[in-house]
Design an enzyme around this catalytic site. Sequence first.
Site, short mmCIF file in Angstrom:
data_model
loop_
_atom_site.label_atom_id
_atom_site.label_comp_id
_atom_site.label_asym_id
_atom_site.label_seq_id
_atom_site.Cartn_x
_atom_site.Cartn_y
_atom_site.Cartn_z
NE ARG A 75 -0.68 1.42 4.63
CZ ARG A 75 -1.57 1.42 5.66
NH1 ARG A 75 -2.60 0.89 6.14
NH2 ARG A 75 -1.05 2.73 6.33
CG ASN A 119 7.84 1.70 1.25
OD1 ASN A 119 7.94 3.02 1.13
ND2 ASN A 119 7.06 1.34 1.72
CE1 TYR A 153 8.09 8.63 9.94
CE2 TYR A 153 8.71 10.68 9.24
CZ TYR A 153 8.10 9.34 8.75
OH TYR A 153 8.08 9.46 7.52
CB ALA A 154 12.54 13.92 13.26
CB ALA A 205 13.56 6.58 13.08
CB ILE A 242 3.90 11.08 -0.17
CG1 ILE A 242 5.10 11.64 -0.56
CG2 ILE A 242 3.16 10.38 -1.35
CD1 ILE A 242 5.41 12.75 -1.50
P1 NAD Z 1 1.82 3.54 4.76
O1 NAD Z 1 1.49 3.67 6.35
O2 NAD Z 1 0.84 3.48 3.76
O3 NAD Z 1 2.73 2.20 4.55
C1 NAD Z 1 3.57 1.88 5.44
C2 NAD Z 1 4.11 0.46 4.94
O4 NAD Z 1 5.11 -0.19 6.04
C3 NAD Z 1 2.76 -0.54 5.18
O5 NAD Z 1 2.72 -1.35 4.20
C4 NAD Z 1 3.03 -1.45 6.42
O6 NAD Z 1 2.45 -2.62 6.39
C5 NAD Z 1 4.55 -1.39 6.38
N1 NAD Z 1 4.99 -1.71 7.90
C6 NAD Z 1 4.63 -0.94 8.78
N2 NAD Z 1 5.40 -1.53 10.02
C7 NAD Z 1 6.10 -2.59 9.51
C8 NAD Z 1 6.86 -3.76 10.01
N3 NAD Z 1 7.10 -3.70 11.45
N4 NAD Z 1 7.48 -4.64 9.31
C9 NAD Z 1 7.04 -4.57 7.93
N5 NAD Z 1 6.50 -3.70 7.23
C10 NAD Z 1 5.92 -2.90 8.10
O7 NAD Z 1 2.63 4.84 4.76
P2 NAD Z 1 3.66 5.37 3.42
O8 NAD Z 1 3.35 6.79 3.20
O9 NAD Z 1 3.38 4.79 2.17
O10 NAD Z 1 5.02 5.50 3.95
C11 NAD Z 1 6.16 4.64 3.21
C12 NAD Z 1 7.25 5.14 3.77
O11 NAD Z 1 7.40 6.60 3.28
C13 NAD Z 1 7.51 5.25 5.13
O12 NAD Z 1 9.11 4.87 5.59
C14 NAD Z 1 7.36 6.47 5.55
O13 NAD Z 1 8.18 6.83 6.77
C15 NAD Z 1 8.02 7.29 4.23
N6 NAD Z 1 7.41 8.73 4.17
C16 NAD Z 1 6.03 9.14 3.96
C17 NAD Z 1 5.70 10.36 3.73
C18 NAD Z 1 4.43 10.61 3.56
O14 NAD Z 1 4.06 11.91 3.59
N7 NAD Z 1 3.37 9.70 3.37
C19 NAD Z 1 6.79 11.18 3.76
C20 NAD Z 1 7.90 11.19 3.98
C21 NAD Z 1 8.34 9.73 4.15
#
Ligand code: NAD
Length: 246
Positions: free
Chosen positions: A16, A91, A156-157, A159, A189
Amino acid sequence: MHDFEGQTVIVTGGTRGIGKAIAESFLQAGARVIVTYSTNEAATAQFRQDNSQFAQNIDIQKLDVSKYEDVEGFFRYIDTKYGSFEVLVNNAGIRKDSVLAMMKESDWHDVLNVNLTGIFYMCKFAVRNLMRKRYGRIVNISSVMERYAFEGQANYAAAKAGLSALTKSLAKEVATRGITVNCVSPGFIATELIRDLPDKLRDTYLDRIPMKRFGNTEEVAACVLFLASKEASYVTGSILEVSGGL
Ligand code: NAD
Protein backbone atom coordinates in the site's frame (compact mmCIF):
# COMPACT_ATOMS: atom_id res chain seq x y z
CA MET A 1 11.40 4.35 -18.19
CA HIS A 2 14.30 2.23 -16.84
CA ASP A 3 14.47 -1.41 -17.82
CA PHE A 4 14.43 -3.95 -14.96
CA GLU A 5 13.75 -7.02 -17.11
CA GLY A 6 15.42 -10.05 -15.54
CA GLN A 7 16.02 -8.29 -12.20
CA THR A 8 14.65 -9.33 -8.83
CA VAL A 9 13.54 -6.52 -6.55
CA ILE A 10 12.50 -6.57 -2.87
CA VAL A 11 10.13 -3.85 -1.60
CA THR A 12 9.27 -3.83 2.12
CA GLY A 13 5.81 -2.60 3.09
CA GLY A 14 5.00 -2.76 -0.60
CA THR A 15 1.27 -3.51 -0.67
CA ARG A 16 0.00 0.00 0.00
CA GLY A 17 0.93 3.69 -0.13
CA ILE A 18 4.35 4.67 -1.44
CA GLY A 19 5.59 1.06 -1.35
CA LYS A 20 2.72 -0.06 -3.60
CA ALA A 21 3.55 2.60 -6.21
CA ILE A 22 7.21 1.57 -6.07
CA ALA A 23 6.40 -2.14 -6.46
CA GLU A 24 4.00 -1.41 -9.34
CA SER A 25 6.55 0.76 -11.13
CA PHE A 26 9.11 -2.05 -10.93
CA LEU A 27 6.54 -4.56 -12.25
CA GLN A 28 5.74 -2.26 -15.16
CA ALA A 29 9.48 -1.99 -15.86
CA GLY A 30 9.76 -5.78 -16.18
CA ALA A 31 11.12 -6.81 -12.76
CA ARG A 32 10.13 -9.75 -10.60
CA VAL A 33 9.06 -8.14 -7.31
CA ILE A 34 9.06 -9.65 -3.84
CA VAL A 35 6.65 -7.51 -1.89
CA THR A 36 6.53 -7.73 1.89
CA TYR A 37 3.73 -6.68 4.21
CA SER A 38 3.37 -6.84 7.99
CA THR A 39 -0.30 -7.21 8.98
CA ASN A 40 -2.65 -5.65 6.44
CA GLU A 41 -4.24 -8.64 4.67
CA ALA A 42 -6.88 -6.45 2.97
CA ALA A 43 -4.24 -4.24 1.32
CA THR A 44 -2.38 -7.36 0.25
CA ALA A 45 -5.47 -8.82 -1.43
CA GLN A 46 -6.09 -5.48 -3.15
CA PHE A 47 -2.48 -5.37 -4.36
CA ARG A 48 -2.84 -8.85 -5.90
CA GLN A 49 -6.09 -7.85 -7.58
CA ASP A 50 -4.76 -4.55 -8.93
CA ASN A 51 -1.70 -6.27 -10.40
CA SER A 52 -3.17 -9.54 -11.62
CA GLN A 53 -1.60 -9.01 -15.06
CA PHE A 54 1.84 -9.35 -13.42
CA ALA A 55 0.90 -12.35 -11.22
CA GLN A 56 3.81 -14.49 -12.43
CA ASN A 57 6.27 -11.75 -11.37
CA ILE A 58 4.84 -11.15 -7.89
CA ASP A 59 5.85 -12.92 -4.67
CA ILE A 60 4.14 -11.55 -1.52
CA GLN A 61 5.73 -12.42 1.82
CA LYS A 62 4.69 -11.55 5.38
CA LEU A 63 7.58 -9.92 7.23
CA ASP A 64 8.01 -7.78 10.32
CA VAL A 65 11.27 -5.93 9.61
CA SER A 66 11.73 -5.12 13.30
CA LYS A 67 12.22 -8.81 14.20
CA TYR A 68 15.77 -10.04 13.61
CA GLU A 69 14.85 -13.73 13.31
CA ASP A 70 12.09 -12.92 10.79
CA VAL A 71 14.48 -10.90 8.62
CA GLU A 72 17.09 -13.67 8.82
CA GLY A 73 14.41 -16.21 7.81
CA PHE A 74 13.25 -13.98 4.95
CA PHE A 75 16.75 -13.81 3.44
CA ARG A 76 17.15 -17.58 3.90
CA TYR A 77 13.98 -17.90 1.82
CA ILE A 78 15.41 -15.52 -0.82
CA ASP A 79 18.69 -17.47 -0.93
CA THR A 80 16.88 -20.79 -1.33
CA LYS A 81 14.22 -19.69 -3.80
CA TYR A 82 16.03 -17.09 -5.92
CA GLY A 83 19.73 -17.34 -5.02
CA SER A 84 20.26 -13.65 -5.58
CA PHE A 85 18.49 -10.36 -6.20
CA GLU A 86 19.49 -6.95 -7.55
CA VAL A 87 17.48 -4.30 -5.69
CA LEU A 88 16.29 -3.78 -2.11
CA VAL A 89 13.91 -0.92 -1.33
CA ASN A 90 13.51 -0.37 2.42
CA ASN A 91 10.16 1.38 2.40
CA ALA A 92 8.37 0.02 5.52
CA GLY A 93 7.86 2.71 8.11
CA ILE A 94 5.50 3.90 10.84
CA ARG A 95 4.63 7.12 12.68
CA LYS A 96 3.57 7.46 16.32
CA ASP A 97 3.56 11.20 16.92
CA SER A 98 3.40 13.05 20.20
CA VAL A 99 5.29 15.83 21.93
CA LEU A 100 8.35 14.37 23.56
CA ALA A 101 7.33 15.00 27.18
CA MET A 102 4.13 12.99 26.61
CA MET A 103 5.64 10.34 24.35
CA LYS A 104 5.12 6.78 25.56
CA GLU A 105 8.32 4.81 25.93
CA SER A 106 6.81 2.11 23.68
CA ASP A 107 6.07 4.69 20.93
CA TRP A 108 9.71 5.78 20.97
CA HIS A 109 10.96 2.20 20.68
CA ASP A 110 8.36 1.07 18.11
CA VAL A 111 9.27 3.86 15.68
CA LEU A 112 13.01 3.37 16.11
CA ASN A 113 12.65 -0.40 15.81
CA VAL A 114 10.75 -0.33 12.51
CA ASN A 115 12.18 2.80 10.85
CA LEU A 116 15.84 2.36 11.77
CA THR A 117 16.73 -0.97 13.39
CA GLY A 118 14.58 -2.84 10.86
CA ILE A 119 16.57 -1.29 8.03
CA PHE A 120 19.83 -2.24 9.73
CA TYR A 121 18.59 -5.87 9.81
CA MET A 122 17.48 -5.78 6.16
CA CYS A 123 20.74 -4.20 4.97
CA LYS A 124 22.90 -6.58 7.01
CA PHE A 125 21.51 -9.68 5.31
CA ALA A 126 21.02 -8.03 1.91
CA VAL A 127 24.62 -6.86 1.65
CA ARG A 128 25.96 -10.35 2.35
CA ASN A 129 23.99 -11.64 -0.63
CA LEU A 130 24.72 -8.68 -2.95
CA MET A 131 28.47 -8.85 -2.27
CA ARG A 132 28.59 -12.33 -3.80
CA LYS A 133 27.63 -11.01 -7.24
CA ARG A 134 29.31 -7.63 -6.80
CA TYR A 135 26.19 -5.77 -7.92
CA GLY A 136 23.32 -4.25 -6.02
CA ARG A 137 21.12 -1.26 -5.40
CA ILE A 138 19.73 -0.39 -1.97
CA VAL A 139 17.25 2.48 -1.74
CA ASN A 140 16.06 3.54 1.71
CA ILE A 141 12.91 5.62 2.10
CA SER A 142 13.73 8.38 4.55
CA SER A 143 11.75 11.61 5.08
CA VAL A 144 12.41 15.34 4.97
CA MET A 145 11.79 15.14 8.74
CA GLU A 146 15.39 13.88 9.04
CA ARG A 147 16.30 17.51 8.20
CA TYR A 148 13.36 19.55 9.51
CA ALA A 149 12.32 17.52 12.57
CA PHE A 150 8.91 19.14 13.09
CA GLU A 151 7.47 19.25 16.60
CA GLY A 152 5.69 16.08 17.73
CA GLN A 153 7.94 13.79 15.70
CA ALA A 154 11.09 13.35 17.82
CA ASN A 155 10.99 9.56 17.44
CA TYR A 156 10.25 9.63 13.69
CA ALA A 157 12.75 12.42 12.92
CA ALA A 158 15.48 10.75 14.98
CA ALA A 159 14.90 7.43 13.21
CA LYS A 160 14.98 9.03 9.75
CA ALA A 161 18.10 11.09 10.59
CA GLY A 162 19.73 7.87 11.78
CA LEU A 163 18.69 6.21 8.54
CA SER A 164 20.50 8.87 6.50
CA ALA A 165 23.66 8.29 8.54
CA LEU A 166 23.33 4.51 8.15
CA THR A 167 22.91 4.99 4.38
CA LYS A 168 26.03 7.14 4.01
CA SER A 169 28.15 4.86 6.17
CA LEU A 170 27.06 1.65 4.41
CA ALA A 171 27.52 3.31 1.00
CA LYS A 172 31.20 3.85 1.81
CA GLU A 173 31.64 0.29 3.07
CA VAL A 174 30.38 -1.31 -0.15
CA ALA A 175 31.41 1.35 -2.69
CA THR A 176 34.06 -0.84 -4.34
CA ARG A 177 31.71 -3.86 -4.57
CA GLY A 178 29.34 -2.56 -7.23
CA ILE A 179 26.67 -1.85 -4.61
CA THR A 180 25.11 1.59 -4.22
CA VAL A 181 23.13 2.73 -1.18
CA ASN A 182 20.95 5.84 -1.35
CA CYS A 183 17.95 7.49 0.27
CA VAL A 184 14.83 8.93 -1.27
CA SER A 185 13.50 11.50 1.14
CA PRO A 186 9.84 12.37 0.56
CA GLY A 187 8.09 15.45 1.86
CA PHE A 188 4.32 15.20 2.32
CA ILE A 189 2.86 12.44 0.17
CA ALA A 190 -0.88 11.70 0.12
CA THR A 191 -1.10 8.24 1.76
CA GLU A 192 -2.72 6.58 4.78
CA LEU A 193 0.35 7.56 6.83
CA ILE A 194 -0.69 11.23 6.90
CA ARG A 195 -4.47 10.79 6.56
CA ASP A 196 -4.94 11.46 10.29
CA LEU A 197 -3.43 14.97 10.16
CA PRO A 198 -5.87 17.52 11.61
CA ASP A 199 -7.20 19.93 8.92
CA LYS A 200 -5.50 22.95 10.49
CA LEU A 201 -2.10 21.26 10.54
CA ARG A 202 -2.66 20.01 7.01
CA ASP A 203 -3.26 23.58 5.82
CA THR A 204 -0.17 24.81 7.70
CA TYR A 205 1.98 22.17 5.99
CA LEU A 206 0.47 22.93 2.56
CA ASP A 207 1.30 26.58 3.08
CA ARG A 208 4.94 25.69 3.81
CA ILE A 209 5.34 23.71 0.57
CA PRO A 210 6.51 25.95 -2.31
CA MET A 211 4.51 23.88 -4.85
CA LYS A 212 1.40 24.24 -2.61
CA ARG A 213 0.37 20.59 -2.92
CA PHE A 214 1.17 17.21 -1.41
CA GLY A 215 3.10 14.82 -3.65
CA ASN A 216 1.74 11.60 -5.04
CA THR A 217 3.19 8.13 -4.63
CA GLU A 218 4.19 7.80 -8.32
CA GLU A 219 6.41 10.87 -7.98
CA VAL A 220 8.35 9.10 -5.22
CA ALA A 221 8.48 5.82 -7.15
CA ALA A 222 10.05 7.53 -10.19
CA CYS A 223 13.00 8.66 -8.05
CA VAL A 224 13.39 5.21 -6.50
CA LEU A 225 13.54 3.59 -9.94
CA PHE A 226 16.24 6.02 -11.05
CA LEU A 227 18.45 5.26 -8.01
CA ALA A 228 17.79 1.52 -8.47
CA SER A 229 18.70 1.57 -12.15
CA LYS A 230 21.97 0.52 -13.74
CA GLU A 231 22.21 4.08 -15.06
CA ALA A 232 22.63 5.48 -11.52
CA SER A 233 25.96 3.67 -11.19
CA TYR A 234 27.95 6.68 -9.88
CA VAL A 235 25.34 7.82 -7.33
CA THR A 236 25.86 6.48 -3.83
CA GLY A 237 25.48 7.78 -0.28
CA SER A 238 23.11 10.45 -1.57
CA ILE A 239 19.75 11.73 -0.38
CA LEU A 240 17.25 12.65 -3.08
CA GLU A 241 14.47 14.89 -1.73
CA VAL A 242 11.01 14.65 -3.30
CA SER A 243 9.21 17.41 -1.47
CA GLY A 244 7.82 20.06 -3.82
CA GLY A 245 10.69 22.34 -2.83
CA LEU A 246 10.41 22.27 0.99
P1 NAD B 1 1.83 3.50 4.76
O1 NAD B 1 1.43 3.49 6.19
O2 NAD B 1 0.78 3.59 3.70
O3 NAD B 1 2.77 2.27 4.42
C1 NAD B 1 3.74 1.80 5.31
C2 NAD B 1 4.03 0.36 5.00
O4 NAD B 1 4.96 -0.14 5.96
C3 NAD B 1 2.78 -0.52 5.09
O5 NAD B 1 2.72 -1.37 3.97
C4 NAD B 1 3.02 -1.34 6.36
O6 NAD B 1 2.46 -2.65 6.26
C5 NAD B 1 4.52 -1.41 6.39
N1 NAD B 1 5.02 -1.70 7.74
C6 NAD B 1 4.71 -1.05 8.89
N2 NAD B 1 5.32 -1.63 9.93
C7 NAD B 1 6.06 -2.67 9.42
C8 NAD B 1 6.89 -3.65 9.99
N3 NAD B 1 7.13 -3.71 11.31
N4 NAD B 1 7.47 -4.56 9.18
C9 NAD B 1 7.24 -4.53 7.85
N5 NAD B 1 6.44 -3.64 7.25
C10 NAD B 1 5.85 -2.72 8.04
O7 NAD B 1 2.82 4.74 4.64
P2 NAD B 1 3.55 5.45 3.40
O8 NAD B 1 3.18 6.86 3.43
O9 NAD B 1 3.37 4.68 2.15
O10 NAD B 1 5.07 5.34 3.90
C11 NAD B 1 6.07 4.57 3.28
C12 NAD B 1 7.43 5.12 3.68
O11 NAD B 1 7.53 6.48 3.24
C13 NAD B 1 7.66 5.13 5.18
O12 NAD B 1 9.00 4.76 5.45
C14 NAD B 1 7.44 6.58 5.56
O13 NAD B 1 8.14 6.95 6.71
C15 NAD B 1 7.95 7.28 4.32
N6 NAD B 1 7.45 8.65 4.16
C16 NAD B 1 6.12 8.90 3.95
C17 NAD B 1 5.70 10.21 3.80
C18 NAD B 1 4.25 10.56 3.55
O14 NAD B 1 3.95 11.76 3.59
N7 NAD B 1 3.36 9.64 3.31
C19 NAD B 1 6.62 11.25 3.87
C20 NAD B 1 7.95 10.96 4.09
C21 NAD B 1 8.37 9.66 4.23
